[in-house]
Every structure is written in structure tokens, then in C-alpha cells.
Scaffold this motif. Structure first.
Motif, short mmCIF file in Angstrom:
data_model
loop_
_atom_site.label_atom_id
_atom_site.label_comp_id
_atom_site.label_asym_id
_atom_site.label_seq_id
_atom_site.Cartn_x
_atom_site.Cartn_y
_atom_site.Cartn_z
N SER A 278 -102.82 -49.27 -2.99
CA SER A 278 -104.23 -49.31 -3.40
C SER A 278 -105.07 -48.33 -2.59
O SER A 278 -105.96 -47.67 -3.13
N TRP A 279 -104.77 -48.23 -1.29
CA TRP A 279 -105.51 -47.27 -0.47
C TRP A 279 -105.31 -45.84 -0.99
O TRP A 279 -106.26 -45.04 -1.03
N LEU A 280 -104.09 -45.51 -1.38
CA LEU A 280 -103.82 -44.15 -1.87
C LEU A 280 -104.38 -43.93 -3.27
O LEU A 280 -104.77 -42.80 -3.62
N MET A 281 -104.44 -44.99 -4.07
CA MET A 281 -104.90 -44.83 -5.45
C MET A 281 -106.41 -44.87 -5.58
O MET A 281 -106.97 -44.33 -6.54
N LEU A 282 -107.10 -45.50 -4.62
CA LEU A 282 -108.54 -45.65 -4.75
C LEU A 282 -109.28 -44.31 -4.86
O LEU A 282 -110.16 -44.17 -5.71
N PRO A 283 -108.97 -43.30 -4.04
CA PRO A 283 -109.64 -42.00 -4.21
C PRO A 283 -109.41 -41.40 -5.60
O PRO A 283 -110.32 -40.79 -6.18
N VAL A 284 -108.19 -41.57 -6.13
CA VAL A 284 -107.90 -41.07 -7.48
C VAL A 284 -108.75 -41.81 -8.51
O VAL A 284 -109.32 -41.21 -9.42
N ALA A 285 -108.85 -43.13 -8.34
CA ALA A 285 -109.64 -43.92 -9.28
C ALA A 285 -111.11 -43.56 -9.21
O ALA A 285 -111.79 -43.47 -10.24
N LEU A 286 -111.63 -43.34 -8.00
CA LEU A 286 -113.04 -42.96 -7.87
C LEU A 286 -113.29 -41.57 -8.45
O LEU A 286 -114.35 -41.32 -9.03
N LEU A 287 -112.31 -40.68 -8.30
CA LEU A 287 -112.43 -39.35 -8.92
C LEU A 287 -112.48 -39.49 -10.44
O LEU A 287 -113.32 -38.87 -11.10
N GLY A 288 -111.60 -40.32 -10.99
CA GLY A 288 -111.58 -40.50 -12.44
C GLY A 288 -112.85 -41.12 -12.96
O GLY A 288 -113.43 -40.63 -13.95
N THR A 289 -113.33 -42.18 -12.32
CA THR A 289 -114.57 -42.81 -12.77
C THR A 289 -115.75 -41.86 -12.61
O THR A 289 -116.66 -41.83 -13.44
N GLY A 290 -115.74 -41.05 -11.54
CA GLY A 290 -116.84 -40.11 -11.33
C GLY A 290 -116.87 -39.01 -12.37
O GLY A 290 -117.95 -38.60 -12.82
N LEU A 291 -115.70 -38.51 -12.78
CA LEU A 291 -115.65 -37.47 -13.81
C LEU A 291 -115.90 -38.05 -15.20
O LEU A 291 -116.26 -37.31 -16.12
N ALA A 292 -115.68 -39.36 -15.35
CA ALA A 292 -116.06 -40.02 -16.61
C ALA A 292 -117.56 -40.19 -16.64
O ALA A 292 -118.24 -39.79 -17.59
N HIS A 293 -118.11 -40.81 -15.61
CA HIS A 293 -119.57 -40.88 -15.42
C HIS A 293 -119.85 -41.35 -14.00
O HIS A 293 -119.34 -42.40 -13.59
N PRO A 294 -120.66 -40.61 -13.23
CA PRO A 294 -120.90 -40.97 -11.83
C PRO A 294 -121.43 -42.37 -11.62
O PRO A 294 -121.14 -43.00 -10.59
N ASN A 295 -122.25 -42.89 -12.55
CA ASN A 295 -122.79 -44.22 -12.27
C ASN A 295 -121.72 -45.31 -12.31
O ASN A 295 -121.93 -46.41 -11.81
N ALA A 296 -120.54 -44.99 -12.85
CA ALA A 296 -119.43 -45.94 -12.78
C ALA A 296 -118.96 -46.10 -11.34
O ALA A 296 -118.54 -47.18 -10.92
N VAL A 297 -119.04 -45.02 -10.55
CA VAL A 297 -118.68 -45.11 -9.13
C VAL A 297 -119.66 -46.02 -8.40
O VAL A 297 -119.27 -46.86 -7.59
#
Length: 660
Positions: A278-297
Motif C-alpha cells: 500500500s505504501w508503494l501503491m499510494l503515490p501511484v493512486a494519488l497520481l492517477g486520481t490527480g490526473l483524473a481530477h485534482p479535487n479527487a486527491v
């Protein structure tokens, strides 16, 4: 286009959203629900990041590029996971009954959601007749035409006179992949991608979040899908307001991303992911949600406050018991200070100034807004009485079921933010709600993220009560008494579906329908009507592909680009324009007597003028800002080359090529 014809589009959309990510999540060592729920998160991160990097290095956006990147990432991740298998062994998959229950439970959820969506838009290739939709349709066409799909430059739609700035492009990138790989039209691809996001990606993400809260419960997994599509605020409101397709994608990824936070904070029940992964995946997930829409982050951050806070308190207690009280208190204080520092920076930085400066008029009293949160009637929609009572009952279970404590905290945070936006919404409140454009609709979409697990836990508790009753009835068949929990919970959910008339199918269909089906006697509410769409097909046969068509963006003409692949001078009503564009907007019809018009027209490749058959939002003063693009009639220098009805006209600019 029939709904049967649209099935391949929907399937291809699902493939693009899930398969690239599945290659990575399975190679990473995830299994079952965790692998499937995190797959779209990984896909969006890969697609969005690839688009940014590709444009930076000068590589054209394409299907083959994304496939190569996805395969390369999957191979590298699998190799690293293999080398680290002793330190990071693969997470044991859930029992087959749990995974099977989740899959079976998704079937009625998808069916109910699909029926709702089909009732709403009538045709799978229907156009969303909204202000925002014009930009989204044309952004997809821009990507297809130019091969530029980066979130860093999409906002200008390729206008060389305008500086490129950030606009989340992941949703547009995904739609462009569906169009390119399947040869489908933009409208149907937009509809099917959005449907898959809201009606499949969201429920699957909720499955993982609930799985992290309740553990390996087959019964909970079986009912989560249908519960997740019952709330108006999400996904239905974001499918029917705006329209907010990029925001829809970002919010659909929030539950799975939040599940990573629950793992990291040690509050997962029989963790399906693993803290290290989860620690390694969280930055990837935040990148994905941010590129989808920043307010999701920011949604993830807001909903993570209580899990992180509880984890810090628990750690402080443990350190206190070990005789390290100063360290425990210091870590708590440091965490609080870091959060305040981040909040102050994000609430004051110029980076988010444009977002924070959106202000919507308050329409509620505080008491009424609180009631709307509790009964899921936010933004003036009808209350979901039955589902609301189930959710409220979950708020009372915190003593009996401690994992719900952070869920209730998240529910309170999202409700608090909505109340601020709906009942106050002043410039000073933007420090709290500005990350969501101070928009009650975007903020209300947060509420179901925590309402879903609250409702699921309540239903399982009711199911246990029913199971106890059945087990104490010896006259009942033995099989029924052995499966009493599942049977009683199933009965409860079926009753819930009956009491809510199919989880509010009719109510939710109307919400989306308002964007696609406008009253025939109010043409000003339509961007493009059927006669204008038919005329665009004729325009395509006349106008060369490299020519630009001048247009008043308020008469439906911008969609000539998306629908007929002929670029227009003004692709949206709200984009900034250059000085050259402004001059043509004021003076194009004077081309025969104004040499500067021809100079600018040649520079911008403008060779035609398109006149729409009606004005969208005629009450908006901006519709009058294009006097030089009005129907010229018999003005010298503009030759009529096509017409339809009383108003639809296409003129060729002849004043600039010597053809008078």
C-alpha cells in the motif's frame, strides 16, 4: 444507433479501464478484489502519465504507445515483485466464496445501473446538451487530431496563441483510446466510458473499501455493489450535472485509493493489500486520481483525516505504555502541525486561486443542509428515505463495530464541507471548500464514499439478527439454517430494493435525462439539434480537412470539430481568445474592405464561416461578442456554398483568395 450496437463500445471501454491495470496489479502480487479494484487506478495513472511524458519527448499519442508502456510497466513490476518475493510475498487471495460473492453481487448492480442509464439518455450516441460537454467532446477530437494528450497543455486545445496550462486529461485520454482502437464515434465512446466509470469502476472500488472494513465477508461483498449505485450524489449527480466527466473519473477512484490509506494506517480488517504494498501503491493512486481530477486527491485527504488521526492516537498510547510518552505526544503534535501547514499552503497558494475563486450562491440554511446530508437529499434532490435510514443506523453502530469510527468521521467531514458550500459559500469559506470549486455538487459526491460502508454494515447486522431467528427454528430445512446469515441478508436487500423501487431507478434516470433530452419548445437549451448535426455531415464534404471554420461558439457550431472532424476557430464558449481571434470575431464579414482580416485569416487558416440555426443560452451577454461572425447574407467576399432550413449556412471566404 441501437443499444445492441453499443455493447462492443462498452466492453472496449471496460477493457481499457481494467486490463492494463490488471497486468500490473497481478504482477505486483495483488489478488481477487484488491487486484480488480486497484486496476483502474493504475490504468489511469499509466495513461495520464504516459500522455504527459510522450508530449514532453515528442512522441505522438497512440494506442500502440499505451500498450507498449502498459506491457513494459507490467513486466518491470512483476520482475521486481519476483525478486522481492521473500520480503514481500504475494497477498493471499480471498477465499473463493468471497470473490464469487462479490462477482455475483455486481451482476444486479450493473443491470440496475445500465437500465437507469439507458432510460436516461435514450440513445447510446446521444449528445449531452450542456456547456461543459462542448469542451470535453472537442478535447477528445483535439487529442485524436494532434496526438497531444498531456494534462499540462490540454486547456488551450492547441491554440498557438494561448499558453498551455494544466487541465486533467486522463478521462479524455481514455475516450480517445476507445475511439482510436474501436473506430467508434466520439459521442457513443464518451457515453460508454462514462457509464463504465460510474457504474462499474465505482462499485468495484466500493467493494475493496468495504472489504478493508468488514474483512472476508461474502455476504457483505454480495450486497455492496447494489448499495453503491443507490445514492444520488454519486455516481448519478456527477453523471447529470455539469457535465463533470473528469470529476466523475476522479471520484470513482477514491474508494480504492482510500482503501490503501486504511491499510497503511493499520485499520484494515484482514488486510487484502498489505501495508508495504500500500505504501508503494499510494503515490501511484494519488497520481492517477490527480490526473483524473485534482479535487479527487483532496477528497482522499479529507476522508483520510480520521484514519490517520486514529492511527496516531493509537501509536501514542502504545508508546505511552512503553514509557515513551514524550515521543508519542511529539509525533501527534508534529502530524497536526504538518497538516495545518499543508492546509494553509493549499488554501492560500496562487496555484489553486482560479479554483478557489469560483463562488456559487448559497441556497440553504445550515439546519436544512444538515438534514439534506442525513437524508441524502443534497442539492435539492428528493430524499432517499429508506436508504438514508439504513445509513443513519450505521452511525449508531460505532460502539459495537469499532472499524466504523473513522468511517463515521469521514461521513461527518464530507457532510460538514457540503453544509459550508450549500449554506454559506462566502469568499472566506473557500479555505475549506475551494479545492472543489466551492461547488455543492462536487462536495456532495464525497458523502456516498462513507455512506456505502455504513449502509452495508447496517444491512449485515440486520442480516445477523434474522440469522439468529432462523437458526432457532428447528422446523426449517438444515441447509437454510446453515446459510441463515446469507439468506436473511439477501431478503433484507431484496426488500430494500423493493422499497426503493429498484434503488431509485426512476429518480436517477431523470437526473441524467435532463442533460440529454431537452424540451422541443426550448431550443435555447440545446447545443446542437438533429438538423444541425445532419448539416455538419454536409459541411465535412465541402470543407478541406486542413481548413479552419470561423464560428460563433454559442450557436452549436463548435461541435463541428468533434462530430465532423473539421476544426473551428472557437471550439468552446468559455475559452480565452487571442487578439487575432478577437479581430476576426469583430470584423470577418468586412473581409472585402479590410486587408487585416485576410492577413489574420491566412495566418489562422480560416477559409469558411458557419452559421448555426439557434443560439444557446441567448440570455448570456457573451453571445453578442461575435458581431463579425453573424450571417453576412449577400456581403461581398463571402460566398454561400451550403444551406439548410432558414438559418443553417456555410459561407466560403472568397475575399482573401481573389475569388469575388
Amino acid at each position: 444507433m441501437s443499444w445492441l450496437d453499443a455493447v462492443p463500445v462498452a466492453l472496449l471501454s471496460a477493457v481499457w479501464l481494467f486490463v492494463p491495470g490488471l497486468l500490473v496489479t497481478y504482477g505486483y502480487g495483488l489478488r481477487s478484489i484488491a487486484a480488480w479494484a486497484l486496476a483502474p487506478v493504475v490504468t489511469v495513472a499509466m495513461v495520464g502519465a504516459t500522455a504527459v511524458v510522450a508530449q514532453k519527448v515528442g512522441v505522438r499519442w497512440s494506442v500502440s504507445l499505451v500498450l507498449i508502456v502498459a506491457l513494459a510497466v507490467a513486466v518491470v513490476v512483476a520482475l521486481v515483485a519476483f525478486l522481492l518475493r521473500r520480503r514481500r510475498p504475494a497477498v493471499a487471495p480471498d477465499p473463493r466464496r468471497v470473490t464469487l460473492a462479490a462477482a455475483i453481487g455486481m451482476v444486479p448492480a450493473i443491470v440496475i445501473a445500465a437500465v437507469t442509464f439507458a432510460r436516461a439518455i435514450v440513445r447510446p450516441d446521444a449528445l449531452s446538451q450542456t456547456y461543459d460537454a462542448v469542451l470535453h467532446y472537442n478535447a477528445v477530437r483535439f487529442i485524436l487530431d494532434t496526438g497531444h494528450a498531456s494534462s499540462l497543455t490540454l486547456s488551450s486545445l492547441g491554440d498557438p496563441g494561448l499558453p498551455g496550462s494544466f487541465y486533467p486529461a486522463a478521462w479524455h485520454d481514455l475516450v480517445s483510446l476507445v475511439v482510436s482502437s474501436g473506430g467508434f464515434g466520439i459521442p457513443v465512446s464518451v457515453n460508454m466510458v462514462s457509464a463504465v466509470i460510474g457504474l462499474i469502476v465505482w462499485p468495484v472500488g466500493c467493494l475493496l473499501l468495504v472489504r478493508q472494513i468488514v474483512g472476508k465477508s461474502a455476504t457483505a461483498m454480495a450486497i455492496t455493489g447494489v448499495v453503491s449505485i443507490g445514492f444520488t450524489a454519486f455516481p448519478w449527480d456527477l453523471l447529470g450535472f455539469g457535465v463533470l466527466w473528469p470529476n466523475l473519473l476522479g471520484m470513482a477512484l477514491v474508494p480504492a485509493t482510500l482503501a490503501l490509506v486504511i491499510s497503511i494506517t493499520g485499520q484494515a480488517n484482514e488486510d487484502a493489500i498489505g501495508k508495504g504494498r500500500s505504501w508503494l501503491m499510494l503515490p501511484v493512486a494519488l497520481l492517477g486520481t490527480g490526473l483524473a481530477h485534482p479535487n479527487a486527491v483532496f477528497t482522499v485527504i479529507a476522508l483520510s483525516l480520521f484514519p490517520i488521526g486514529i492511527a496516531l492516537v493509537m501509536r501514542t498510547r502504545r508508546l505511552h505504555a512503553e514509557g515513551q510518552t514524550p515521543r508519542g505526544v511529539g509525533e501527534c503534535v508534529l502530524g497536526f502541525v504538518l497538516f495545518l501547514a499543508f492546509w494553509y499552503w493549499s488554501a492560500t497558494t496562487p496555484i489553486f486561486a482560479n479554483v478557489r475563486n469560483f463562488h456559487w450562491k448559497a441556497f440553504d440554511t445550515p439546519a436544512r443542509a444538515i438534514g439534506e446530508v442525513l437524508f441524502h437529499s443534497m442539492n435539492g434532490y428528493n430524499a432517499l428515505w429508506v436508504l438514508a435510514l439504513v445509513t443513519l443506523a450505521g452511525l449508531l453502530l460505532w460502539r459495537r463495530y469499532p472499524p466504523l469510527r473513522w468511517v463515521i468521521g469521514g461521513f461527518a467531514v464530507s457532510g460538514f464541507l457540503y453544509v459550508i458550500a450549500a449554506a454559506f459559500n462566502r469568499p472566506d469559506t473557500s479555505a475549506f471548500t475551494g479545492f472543489w470549486y466551492n461547488d455543492p455538487h462536487r462536495l456532495s459526491a464525497m458523502v456516498p464514499v462513507t455512506a456505502v460502508p455504513l449502509a452495508v454494515v447496517t444491512l449485515t447486522v440486520i442480516g445477523r439478527w434474522g440469522a439468529e431467528f432462523l437458526r432457532n427454528r428447528p422446523e426449517l430445512p438444515a441447509l437454510l439454517r446453515r446459510r441463515a446469515f446469507a439468506a436473511s441478508t439477501l431478503v433484507v436487500v431484496v426488500l430494500l430494493g423493493l422499497l426503493t423501487q429498484g434503488f431509485y431507478v426512476g429518480k436517477h434516470a431523470v437526473i441524467i435525462q435532463n442533460l440529454y433530452v431537452k424540451p422541443a419548445n426550448q431550443p435555447s437549451l440545446n447545443i446542437v439539434d438533429p438538423p444541425e448535426q445532419a448539416f455538419f455531415a454536409r459541411v465535412r464534404q465541402i470543407v478541406p480537412q486542413d481548413a479552419v471554420v470561423a464560428n460563433n461558439p454559442w450557436d452549436g457550431s463548435p461541435l463541428l470539430w468533434a462530430l465532423a472532424d473539421r476544426r473551428v476557430l472557437f471550439p468552446h464558449m468559455g475559452l480565452s481568445i487571442t487578439d487575432d481571434q478577437r479581430y476576426l470575431a469583430d470584423n470577418l464579414t468586412s473581409a472585402s474592405v479590410d486587408p487585416r482580416v485576410c492577413q489574420i485569416a491566412e495566418k489562422l487558416r480560416v477559409g469558411y464561416l458557419l452559421i448555426g440555426d439557434h443560439t444557446f443560452w441567448p440570455w448570456d451577454k457573451r453571445t453578442n461578442e461575435y458581431p463579425g461572425l453573424a450571417d453576412p447574407g449577400n456581403v461581398k467576399g463571402l460566398q454561400l456554398v451550403a444551406a439548410s432550413g432558414d438559418k443553417l449556412r456555410l459561407y466560403q471566404l472568397t475575399a482573401c483568395d481573389g475569388t469575388q
